[in-house]
Write an enzyme that holds these catalytic residues in place. Structure first.
Site, PDB file in Angstrom:
ATOM      1  N   LYS A  50     -11.776   0.313   0.740  1.00 51.46           N
ATOM      2  CA  LYS A  50     -11.797   1.743   0.499  1.00 51.46           C
ATOM      3  C   LYS A  50     -11.358   1.965  -0.948  1.00 51.46           C
ATOM      4  O   LYS A  50     -10.710   1.106  -1.534  1.00 51.46           O
ATOM      5  CB  LYS A  50     -10.922   2.484   1.497  1.00 51.46           C
ATOM      6  CG  LYS A  50      -9.482   2.016   1.632  1.00 51.46           C
ATOM      7  CD  LYS A  50      -8.851   2.716   2.835  1.00 51.46           C
ATOM      8  CE  LYS A  50      -7.362   2.417   2.945  1.00 51.46           C
ATOM      9  NZ  LYS A  50      -7.081   1.168   3.670  1.00 51.46           N
TER      10      LYS A  50
ATOM     11  N   ASP B 247      -6.292   2.532  -2.904  1.00 50.38           N
ATOM     12  CA  ASP B 247      -7.474   2.558  -2.042  1.00 50.38           C
ATOM     13  C   ASP B 247      -7.583   3.847  -1.221  1.00 50.38           C
ATOM     14  O   ASP B 247      -8.624   4.122  -0.649  1.00 50.38           O
ATOM     15  CB  ASP B 247      -7.560   1.304  -1.150  1.00 50.38           C
ATOM     16  CG  ASP B 247      -6.316   1.069  -0.323  1.00 50.38           C
ATOM     17  OD1 ASP B 247      -5.345   1.847  -0.458  1.00 50.38           O
ATOM     18  OD2 ASP B 247      -6.303   0.100   0.458  1.00 50.38           O
ATOM     19  N   ARG B 248      -6.494   4.635  -1.159  1.00 45.12           N
ATOM     20  CA  ARG B 248      -6.580   5.891  -0.407  1.00 45.12           C
ATOM     21  C   ARG B 248      -6.761   7.075  -1.336  1.00 45.12           C
ATOM     22  O   ARG B 248      -6.456   6.994  -2.525  1.00 45.12           O
ATOM     23  CB  ARG B 248      -5.281   6.126   0.368  1.00 45.12           C
ATOM     24  CG  ARG B 248      -5.005   5.078   1.388  1.00 45.12           C
ATOM     25  CD  ARG B 248      -3.768   5.446   2.182  1.00 45.12           C
ATOM     26  NE  ARG B 248      -3.576   4.468   3.231  1.00 45.12           N
ATOM     27  CZ  ARG B 248      -2.921   4.704   4.356  1.00 45.12           C
ATOM     28  NH1 ARG B 248      -2.379   5.881   4.562  1.00 45.12           N
ATOM     29  NH2 ARG B 248      -2.797   3.764   5.265  1.00 45.12           N
TER      30      ARG B 248
ATOM     31  N   ASP C 202      -1.666   1.251  -3.745  1.00 40.70           N
ATOM     32  CA  ASP C 202      -2.616   0.277  -4.284  1.00 40.70           C
ATOM     33  C   ASP C 202      -3.977   0.880  -4.612  1.00 40.70           C
ATOM     34  O   ASP C 202      -4.935   0.144  -4.858  1.00 40.70           O
ATOM     35  CB  ASP C 202      -2.761  -0.891  -3.311  1.00 40.70           C
ATOM     36  CG  ASP C 202      -3.258  -0.452  -1.941  1.00 40.70           C
ATOM     37  OD1 ASP C 202      -2.984   0.697  -1.542  1.00 40.70           O
ATOM     38  OD2 ASP C 202      -3.918  -1.253  -1.261  1.00 40.70           O
TER      39      ASP C 202
ATOM     40  N   ASP D  59      -2.942   6.342  -3.309  1.00 41.81           N
ATOM     41  CA  ASP D  59      -1.741   5.695  -2.774  1.00 41.81           C
ATOM     42  C   ASP D  59      -1.280   4.521  -3.634  1.00 41.81           C
ATOM     43  O   ASP D  59      -1.795   4.291  -4.726  1.00 41.81           O
ATOM     44  CB  ASP D  59      -1.986   5.242  -1.332  1.00 41.81           C
ATOM     45  CG  ASP D  59      -2.906   4.038  -1.248  1.00 41.81           C
ATOM     46  OD1 ASP D  59      -3.764   3.888  -2.138  1.00 41.81           O
ATOM     47  OD2 ASP D  59      -2.776   3.234  -0.308  1.00 41.81           O
TER      48      ASP D  59
ATOM     49  N   SER E 187       0.800  -1.221   0.000  1.00 36.09           N
ATOM     50  CA  SER E 187       0.000   0.000   0.000  1.00 36.09           C
ATOM     51  C   SER E 187       0.835   1.275   0.000  1.00 36.09           C
ATOM     52  O   SER E 187       1.640   1.487  -0.901  1.00 36.09           O
ATOM     53  CB  SER E 187      -0.965  -0.032   1.174  1.00 36.09           C
ATOM     54  OG  SER E 187      -1.840   1.048   1.100  1.00 36.09           O
ATOM     55  N   HIS E 188       0.704   2.089   1.058  1.00 35.96           N
ATOM     56  CA  HIS E 188       1.363   3.397   1.093  1.00 35.96           C
ATOM     57  C   HIS E 188       2.839   3.294   1.463  1.00 35.96           C
ATOM     58  O   HIS E 188       3.536   4.292   1.472  1.00 35.96           O
ATOM     59  CB  HIS E 188       0.643   4.291   2.105  1.00 35.96           C
ATOM     60  CG  HIS E 188       0.568   3.659   3.467  1.00 35.96           C
ATOM     61  ND1 HIS E 188      -0.309   2.653   3.754  1.00 35.96           N
ATOM     62  CD2 HIS E 188       1.285   3.864   4.584  1.00 35.96           C
ATOM     63  CE1 HIS E 188      -0.137   2.274   5.005  1.00 35.96           C
ATOM     64  NE2 HIS E 188       0.822   2.990   5.538  1.00 35.96           N
TER      65      HIS E 188
HETATM   66  C1  VG1 Z   1      -3.197   2.288   8.390  1.00 36.54           C
HETATM   67  C2  VG1 Z   1      -4.370   3.206   8.625  1.00 36.54           C
HETATM   68  C3  VG1 Z   1      -5.661   2.427   8.547  1.00 36.54           C
HETATM   69  C4  VG1 Z   1      -5.736   1.716   7.208  1.00 36.54           C
HETATM   70  C5  VG1 Z   1      -4.511   0.842   7.015  1.00 36.54           C
HETATM   71  C6  VG1 Z   1      -4.466   0.188   5.661  1.00 36.54           C
HETATM   72  O1  VG1 Z   1      -3.163   1.328   9.416  1.00 36.54           O
HETATM   73  O2  VG1 Z   1      -4.259   3.856   9.849  1.00 36.54           O
HETATM   74  O3  VG1 Z   1      -6.736   3.303   8.733  1.00 36.54           O
HETATM   75  O4  VG1 Z   1      -6.900   0.928   7.128  1.00 36.54           O
HETATM   76  O5  VG1 Z   1      -3.335   1.628   7.152  1.00 36.54           O
HETATM   77  O6  VG1 Z   1      -4.458   1.121   4.642  1.00 36.54           O
HETATM   78  P1  VG1 Z   1      -2.174   1.454  10.666  1.00 36.54           P
HETATM   79  O7  VG1 Z   1      -2.377   0.186  11.426  1.00 36.54           O
HETATM   80  O8  VG1 Z   1      -0.816   1.659  10.089  1.00 36.54           O
HETATM   81  O9  VG1 Z   1      -2.620   2.665  11.373  1.00 36.54           O
HETATM   82  V1  VG1 Z   1      -3.620   0.782   3.197  1.00 36.54           V
HETATM   83  O10 VG1 Z   1      -4.040   1.931   2.126  1.00 36.54           O
HETATM   84  O11 VG1 Z   1      -1.988   0.822   3.806  1.00 36.54           O
HETATM   85  O12 VG1 Z   1      -4.023  -0.792   2.805  1.00 36.54           O
HETATM   86 CO    CO Z   2      -3.571   1.441   0.285  1.00 37.07          CO
END
Ligand code: VG1
Ligand code: CO
Length: 781
Positions: free
Chosen positions: A604, A508-509, A506, A504, A339-340
């Site tokens: 998301k 979803d953000r 993947d 981001d 992801s990010h």
């Molecule tokens: C983070 C965010 C959370 C989100 C998750 C996955 O998790 O706070 O709200 O659902 O990333 O997003 P954490 O445990 O690091 O706070 V993604 O776009 O990285 O799949």
């Molecule tokens: Co993501």
């Protein structure tokens, strides 16, 4: 031939060669009887060798010169009564034999709406499984359709840049599909498979603007797939976090590290959830995805999965994987993404598993997977070559199929159902509205052009960083004010566009910006919820319910209460929304971490959020003439605050702290919480309660505890502490700060200023600097 009652089936085309198989008469007593079909045109008769106890069927192939295609426009007149019934147009053969009767219908029903609406033609083709009869007729009962097949083929050839893919055998006929050249620009090139001997070239009719690829069917007996059992040993630490398993690439590159986890996953699922089933595979394009895709495909085959749908080049955004799982009724899917988190040989890789309604695997499954990673002893993998993922097409090995699909088309189709594309297009094409989208060199690069440019008319230069790269251009594909600096600079410049957004790794953000104006994700979901019914066709009957993650601000709560909607507060992580959606109790939800979405899928969805905002802006400006001042992003937010009050919100992230210091700080806070009493004074704030958030799922009763430490004050202000569950090294501390302000006169204050006393309080209560040595956060949102 010396073997009694042995049957052998083969084919002439290169593509079908691997399919040659010896079928044991008991195991597979029948082979397709192509030769017996009276419908095959004489010149295309299959070769046929027959002995008393041996038969060899060779399928034919077709090849025509590419320039030979002449398009004629034939004048015609309407004929009455061509209304389609429950299932297509049915008349006496004599009626269809009237001049242009069929031709008229084909021209109107299929190709007139073609420019606007591809789905109608696809629907038509699906309803017409014997379409290529002129090429490969297969059934005696359909003799009259042969005429139709030929005529349809001619019309197809007259449609510019249409690609058509079909198959020779009876069994594969229903799979024939028309691939739109934009949605699916390439058809499989069988000839590139190293398995196919040169002399057996694939069948192909090709015109300047039309290509007809005839795929021969591959009918290998299931025995053809060799499964190897590879001994392995458990590896520590394969516990999934907030969203899948994330580690440094180097960790995943260790022998069997990924393979162990994938096998542990299959060991954790009930057999009926994947055996002979369909799984989707996609990823965000990051480094190591190519190798990982091949490992996953082989282990899936080794465990008896029937089919894998893979995005071309292994690309598919997280929301698109969710959409494809739902649309194709797949059993689940894998997303290769951290992801990010940044990508590249020195950075992060990750894997997520989603279930059959497209939702991230619940903790009951991820806990089981973790358990199985600790006792794994064997990996089941199929002995097949690496699959070419670079072009759309299908490869079959025994009973296992890999279909490389266009990563955009199913998703785009869904977006067109959810939103009023014409409304958005009218906004984007206005001379007084400018749009900017930053794909951060991540997966939405593959979606931005087909959706924003090709379908919605945005200019090509409104997309930046639009090519997915393995290392995201050395970037950190996290759409926030720190890491999406390029977009922030554009949107805060003098002559900034009216609307800016980023997504981001993947997809979803999302981050939403107006000219010189930042929309917090907590406000974003509230504003979308408040405007959805009017501006977005999918919500025309109103949302069923609203939900947010616990640390997300209470702005959404106020919308729920005003609209009198059911409301839910769940722990961080999208997996907690799925049950509520499946139960029909939740439509729109969001997280403060730039995640917004709805029950159109079970993830998301970054592009969805952008389209939702564009819909709201378009709706509010639909009657504005050129020259009139448009309602801006900032106007929409301020209007919302005036109606509901403003929830000031900020998040401080301290990335990659020493784990021990961070854990000690959390323990220290837990200890404080255990001693707190209602009514205690913290500076100017009076404590209402403090706890470690725990959630009981209202649908299945499952409990998630230790989901974040909260200090909630009597005026509704909150301080929340959490450790991130998505990091790959050390610990990331997140502090969330929120305060409600009903007074419109105070809404224009900068959030950092408004929240200063509460932020100072948060740092002093936690003794953060003492525990971590950090003076400043890495990211402020
Ligand atoms: C983070 C965010 C959370 C989100 C998750 C996955 O998790 O706070 O709200 O659902 O990333 O997003 P954490 O445990 O690091 O706070 V993604 O776009 O990285 O799949
Ligand atoms: Co993501």
């Amino acid at each position: 031939m010396a073997v009694p009652s042995l049957k052998l089936e083969g084919a002439l085309a290169r593509s079908t060669l691997p399919s040659i198989s010896i079928l044991h008469p008991i195991a597979a007593p029948r082979v397709a009887l192509f030769s017996s079909s009276p419908l095959l045109p004489r010149k295309l008769l299959p070769c046929y060798i027959s002995g008393r106890s041996f038969r060899f069927v060779v399928k034919a192939s077709v090849q025509t010169a590419s320039e030979g295609l002449q398009i004629k426009a034939i004048p015609t007149k309407p004929v009455e009564g061509q209304k389609t019934g429950t299932s297509g147009l049915r008349k006496k053969v004599k009626v269809f034999q009237q001049e242009n009767y069929l031709a008229n219908w084909i021209q109107v029903a299929c190709f007139k709406p073609f420019q606007e609406d591809l789905s109608s033609i696809c629907g038509f083709i699906k309803a017409f499984p014997y379409l290529p009869l002129s090429i490969a007729p297969s059934s005696t009962q359909r003799r009259d359709s042969l005429v139709g097949g030929e005529e349809i083929a001619k019309f197809l050839m007259a449609v510019p840049s249409l690609k058509f893919e079909g198959a020779l055998t009876r069994s594969t006929l229903p799979s024939i599909s028309i691939l739109h050249p934009i949605a699916a620009p390439r058809v499989a090139s069988f000839s590139s498979s190293p398995l196919l001997p040169r002399k057996l070239l694939p069948c192909c009719i090709s015109g300047r603007s039309f290509r007809f690829v005839v795929k021969a069917s591959v009918q290998t007996a299931s025995e053809g797939l060799q499964i190897k059992a590879i001994p392995t040993k458990p590896v520590e630490g394969q516990k999934t976090g907030t969203s899948g398993l994330r580690k440094k690439v180097k960790v995943f590159q260790q022998e069997n590290y990924l393979a162990n986890w994938i096998q542990a996953l299959f060991n954790s699922l009930p057999l009926e959830d994947y055996k002979d089933g369909v799984l989707v595979l996609g990823g965000d394009g990051r480094y190591f995805n190519r190798e990982a895709a091949q490992i996953i495909i082989k282990i899936a085959a080794g465990n008896g999965v029937g089919k894998i749908l893979v995005g071309r080049d292994g690309l598919m955004s997280t929301p698109a994987v969710s959409a494809v799982i739902r649309k194709q009724k797949a059993n689940g899917g894998f997303i290769m993404s951290a992801s990010h988190n940044p990508g590249g040989p020195e950075y992060d890789w990750g894997i997520k598993f989603n279930y059959s309604s497209g939702q991230p695997a619940p903790e009951s499954i991820t806990d089981k997977i973790y358990g199985n990673t600790l006792s794994i002893s064997e990996i089941k993998t199929a002995d097949i070559p690496d699959v070419d993922l670079s072009s759309v097409g299908t490869v079959r090995y025994g009973n296992f199929t890999v279909e490389v699909v266009d990563p955009v088309s199913d998703y785009l189709e869904l977006m067109e159902e959810v939103f009023d594309f014409q409304l958005i297009k009218d906004l984007i094409s206005r001379a007084d509205f400018r749009f900017s989208f930053d794909a951060m060199h991540a997966v939405t690069g593959a979606y931005a052009k087909p959706i924003f440019v090709d379908r919605l008319g945005a200019s090509l230069d409104s997309i930046s960083n639009g090519v997915p790269l393995e290392d995201f251009g050395h970037g950190h594909p996290d759409p926030n004010l720190t890491y999406a600096k390029d977009l922030v600079n554009i949107m805060y410049a003098k002559d900034a566009p009216d609307f800016g957004a980023a997504s981001d790794g993947d997809g979803d953000r999302n981050m939403i910006l107006g000219r010189g104006f930042f929309i917090t994700p907590s406000d974003s979901v509230a504003i979308i919820a408040a405007n959805a019914q009017a501006a977005i066709p999918y919500f025309k009957d109103g949302p069923k319910g609203l939900a947010r993650s616990m640390p997300t601000s209470g702005a959404l709560d106020r919308v729920a209460s005003k609209l009198n909607l059911p409301f839910f507060e769940v722990p961080t992580g999208w997996k907690f929304f799925g049950n509520l959606m499946d139960a029909g109790r939740l439509s729109i939800c969001g997280e403060e971490s730039f995640g917004t979405g709805s029950d159109h899928i079970r993830e998301k969805d970054g592009i969805w959020a952008v389209l939702a905002w564009l819909s709201i802006i378009a709706y509010q400006n639909k009657d504005k003439k050129v020259g009139e001042k448009l309602v801006s992003v900032a106007d929409i937010a301020k209007e919302h605050w005036a109606t509901y009050g403003r929830n000031f919100f900020s998040r401080y992230d301290y990335e990659e702290c020493e784990s021990s210091g961070a854990n000690k700080m959390m323990e220290y806070l837990r200890d404080i919480i255990s001693k707190t009493k209602q009514g205690e004074k913290y500076g100017n704030y009076t404590l209402d309660f403090a706890d470690d958030f725990s959630y009981t799922d209202p649908v299945d009763g499952s409990v998630a505890s230790k989901q974040g430490l909260r200090f909630v004050f009597t005026d509704g202000s909150r301080i929340i502490y959490r450790l991130s569950g998505t990091g790959s090294a050390g610990a990331t501390i997140r502090i969330y700060i929120e305060q409600f302000e009903p007074d419109v006169a105070k809404h224009d204050v900068d959030a950092q200023t408004a929240l200063k006393p509460l932020i100072d309080l948060a740092l002093s209560i936690s003794k953060l600097e003492e525990f971590t040595g950090r003076e400043k956060p890495t990211v402020i949102t």
